[in-house]
Design a protein around this motif. Structure first.
Motif, short mmCIF file in Angstrom:
data_model
loop_
_atom_site.label_atom_id
_atom_site.label_comp_id
_atom_site.label_asym_id
_atom_site.label_seq_id
_atom_site.Cartn_x
_atom_site.Cartn_y
_atom_site.Cartn_z
N TRP A 338 0.85 -1.19 0.00
CA TRP A 338 0.00 0.00 0.00
C TRP A 338 0.89 1.24 0.00
O TRP A 338 1.81 1.35 0.80
CB TRP A 338 -0.89 0.00 1.24
N PRO A 339 0.64 2.19 -0.88
CA PRO A 339 1.51 3.36 -1.00
C PRO A 339 1.17 4.44 0.02
O PRO A 339 0.14 4.39 0.69
CB PRO A 339 1.23 3.85 -2.41
N GLY A 340 2.07 5.42 0.12
CA GLY A 340 1.76 6.65 0.85
C GLY A 340 2.08 6.66 2.33
O GLY A 340 1.67 7.58 3.03
N ALA A 341 2.82 5.67 2.82
CA ALA A 341 3.12 5.65 4.26
C ALA A 341 4.03 6.81 4.63
O ALA A 341 5.02 7.10 3.95
CB ALA A 341 3.79 4.33 4.63
N THR A 348 5.63 7.40 16.31
CA THR A 348 6.69 6.44 16.03
C THR A 348 6.14 5.22 15.32
O THR A 348 5.04 4.74 15.64
CB THR A 348 7.37 6.00 17.34
N PRO A 349 6.87 4.69 14.34
CA PRO A 349 6.40 3.50 13.60
C PRO A 349 6.69 2.22 14.37
O PRO A 349 7.40 2.21 15.38
CB PRO A 349 7.23 3.57 12.32
N ASN A 350 6.15 1.14 13.89
CA ASN A 350 6.49 -0.18 14.40
C ASN A 350 7.93 -0.51 14.06
O ASN A 350 8.44 -0.12 13.00
CB ASN A 350 5.58 -1.24 13.79
N GLY A 368 -0.51 7.93 15.40
CA GLY A 368 0.26 6.99 16.18
C GLY A 368 1.19 6.11 15.37
O GLY A 368 2.07 5.47 15.92
N GLY A 369 1.05 6.06 14.07
CA GLY A 369 1.95 5.25 13.25
C GLY A 369 1.74 3.76 13.46
O GLY A 369 2.63 2.96 13.16
N GLU A 370 0.55 3.34 13.96
CA GLU A 370 0.36 1.95 14.34
C GLU A 370 0.47 0.98 13.17
O GLU A 370 0.81 -0.18 13.37
CB GLU A 370 -1.01 1.77 15.01
N SER A 371 0.20 1.42 11.96
CA SER A 371 0.30 0.50 10.82
C SER A 371 1.45 0.83 9.89
O SER A 371 1.52 0.34 8.77
CB SER A 371 -1.03 0.51 10.04
N VAL A 372 2.36 1.68 10.36
CA VAL A 372 3.59 1.96 9.60
C VAL A 372 4.73 1.23 10.28
O VAL A 372 4.81 1.19 11.51
CB VAL A 372 3.88 3.47 9.56
N MET A 373 5.61 0.61 9.51
CA MET A 373 6.72 -0.11 10.13
C MET A 373 8.04 0.19 9.41
O MET A 373 8.09 0.40 8.20
CB MET A 373 6.47 -1.61 10.12
N LEU A 374 9.09 0.24 10.22
CA LEU A 374 10.44 0.35 9.68
C LEU A 374 10.88 -1.01 9.18
O LEU A 374 10.60 -2.03 9.81
CB LEU A 374 11.42 0.83 10.76
N TYR A 394 3.52 0.78 4.93
CA TYR A 394 2.37 0.31 5.69
C TYR A 394 2.45 -1.20 5.85
O TYR A 394 2.87 -1.92 4.93
CB TYR A 394 1.06 0.65 4.98
N MET A 395 2.02 -1.70 7.00
CA MET A 395 1.83 -3.12 7.17
C MET A 395 0.69 -3.58 6.28
O MET A 395 -0.28 -2.85 6.05
CB MET A 395 1.50 -3.45 8.63
N THR A 396 0.80 -4.79 5.77
CA THR A 396 -0.31 -5.35 5.00
C THR A 396 -1.39 -5.85 5.96
O THR A 396 -1.17 -6.02 7.16
CB THR A 396 0.16 -6.52 4.12
N VAL A 397 -2.57 -6.10 5.42
CA VAL A 397 -3.65 -6.64 6.24
C VAL A 397 -3.25 -8.00 6.80
O VAL A 397 -3.53 -8.31 7.97
CB VAL A 397 -4.95 -6.75 5.40
N ARG A 398 -2.58 -8.83 5.99
CA ARG A 398 -2.17 -10.16 6.48
C ARG A 398 -1.14 -10.03 7.59
O ARG A 398 -1.20 -10.78 8.58
CB ARG A 398 -1.63 -11.00 5.32
#
Length: 450
Positions: A338-341, A348-350, A368-374, A394-398
């Motif tokens: 998913w684009p645009g993170a 802070t990201p995951n 909160g950056g809850e679905s963004v990850m480094l 972004y983290m994927t749904v899976r």
């Protein structure tokens, strides 16, 4: 006939959502008799997944019609399990009386106006009263409720204590037009006099939890309320021992420092290992024998154990494939880039080598950056220490479903936003399973003494 169909334990699930608590309860050996949920997409999710294990019948409650009790007769093993879509207030569950071991659910408790609660004015979206009505109709042996930790805030404590007393005395109904404070006075008097019949009273245990302490790869602070019918004479100390946390942050830090963690993840770049090690606190708590918290990397790489053993590693999401297109990568559904993170100031990201942040009921989890990850990938950046910065997405749904400990075969209805909302509203499957197994074992122990 399956082992579950032969089980003598039964359950009813209200406010079932995407099915996290329901699956945890079922894994603990309870045969479902009824599911209820209001949201359309969540009902579709339940229908798709329950139908894989049972005969299921999705029933929609017409808004304009009263609901008869007849469709909710106790289904025998192997029979159709009803998934009732609609307002729980329109369901009569009296025919299930005495047939249910566990009534489970997370009643929506919308944020109350503190001023309103102080005046006795309650939000009509509060569904705890409907949970208590179901207890009166069904008289289950035990009740499991999950809700947000915010109910423990000091300004809300008097009302929350009232909720717990209502669960203790669910048959003492509130008079029409009575304020909650007036009803609470009645309940307090009952508590002192102890004149309520044991089969109409419940022994209540409220437990603040962090899901990470129970093996869930996510920091998720919640409360779980469990109540046992008093006439069963269960040993509450037995239950409390069974829900003792087995995982800790200190154990994770020790495994990072002694190399055990990196043996499990032997392909992690050295620069990532060094960065993670540098962030470990110097003073760690004493080793208490607990297991290491599970991390986001554990979830994605499949270290966390599933029902059938080690989970497979999720395929890598290519930076060129952040295009919202579902390519069904190696058979994994909803594993879509998913684009645009973006990382916002203060959000802070995951990080891979920590438990994920709390999954929230939104498309991206902002704020909160809850679905963004480094990620482990980095790129030149003259403005960052060392001249590099780590790339994020972004983290994927899976991936999010794994953080919630849903199995990979669990399907989710609706577009991405609805799928993420269902996951954010759910109880992590593993957390629900731990508490449901503790309930089952406690009931077994009490019955063996009877």
């Amino acid at each position: 006939m399956s082992e579950l169909e032969e089980s003598h334990r039964t359950s009813v699930e209200l406010f079932a959502g995407g099915g996290g608590l329901a699956m945890g309860v079922e894994r603990a050996g309870f045969r479902p008799l009824l599911f209820n949920e209001f949201a359309k997409y969540a009902c579709e999710t339940l229908d798709m997944n329950v139908s894989k294990r049972h005969k299921a019948d999705r029933i929609r409650i017409p808004d304009e019609d009263a609901v008869a009790a007849d469709p909710y007769e106790v289904p025998p093993p192997g029979a159709v399990v009803p998934i009732v879509e609609g307002d729980v207030q329109r369901i009569d569950m009296g025919s299930l009386n005495g047939q249910v071991d566990v009534l489970a659910g997370g009643p929506p408790c919308q944020p109350f106006s503190l001023g309103g609660v102080a005046k006795g004015d309650e939000d009509k979206r509060n569904m705890f009263p409907q949970m208590f009505r179901a207890v009166r109709q069904i008289q289950p042996k035990a009740v499991i409720c999950e809700n947000v930790r915010g109910l423990l805030r000091p300004s809300f404590k008097p009302y929350f204590d009232y909720i717990l007393r209502e669960l203790e005395f669910p048959f003492v109904e509130r008079r029409t037009n009575a304020t909650w404070q007036e009803h609470d006075d009645v309940l307090r008097a009952m508590e002192k006099r102890r004149v309520v019949r044991p089969d109409e009273r419940y022994d209540v245990v409220m437990t603040p939890v962090n899901a990470a302490d129970y093996g869930v790869p996510q920091i998720r602070n919640r409360i779980i309320i469990v109540a046992f019918r008093s006439d069963l004479h269960v040993d509450l100390d037995t239950f409390r021992k069974l829900i003792t946390p087995q995982y800790s942050e200190g154990a994770l830090f020790r495994s990072i420092l002694n190399g055990e963690y990196w043996k499990r993840h032997n392909k992690v770049p050295k620069h990532v290992q060094n960065r993670v090690i540098a962030g470990v606190p110097k003073n760690l708590p004493l080793d208490d024998g607990s297991k290491p918290w599970r991390t986001l990397r554990d979830a994605i790489e499949g270290i966390e154990e599933g029902e059938d053993g080690k989970l497979p590693s999720l395929p890598r999401i290519s930076w060129e494939k952040l295009d919202r297109v579902d390519y069904e990568i190696k058979g994994f559904k909803y594993h879509v880039g998913w684009p645009g993170a973006r990382i916002y100031d203060g959000h802070t990201p995951n990080e891979y080598d920590r438990p994920a942040k709390t999954v929230k009921a939104g498309v991206h989890g902002v704020p909160g950056g809850e679905s963004v990850m480094l990620t482990d990938d980095r790129e030149p950046d003259s403005g960052s220490p060392g001249g590099f910065r780590y790339k994020h997405r972004y983290m994927t749904v899976r991936e999010t479903a794994r953080v919630m400990t849903f199995p990979d075969e669990w399907e989710l209805a609706g577009p991405r936003g609805e799928q993420m909302r269902q996951l954010g509203n759910a109880v992590p499957v593993l957390l629900g399973e731990v508490f449901a197994k503790a309930v089952a074992a406690t009931l077994d122990e009490a019955e063996s003494r009877a």
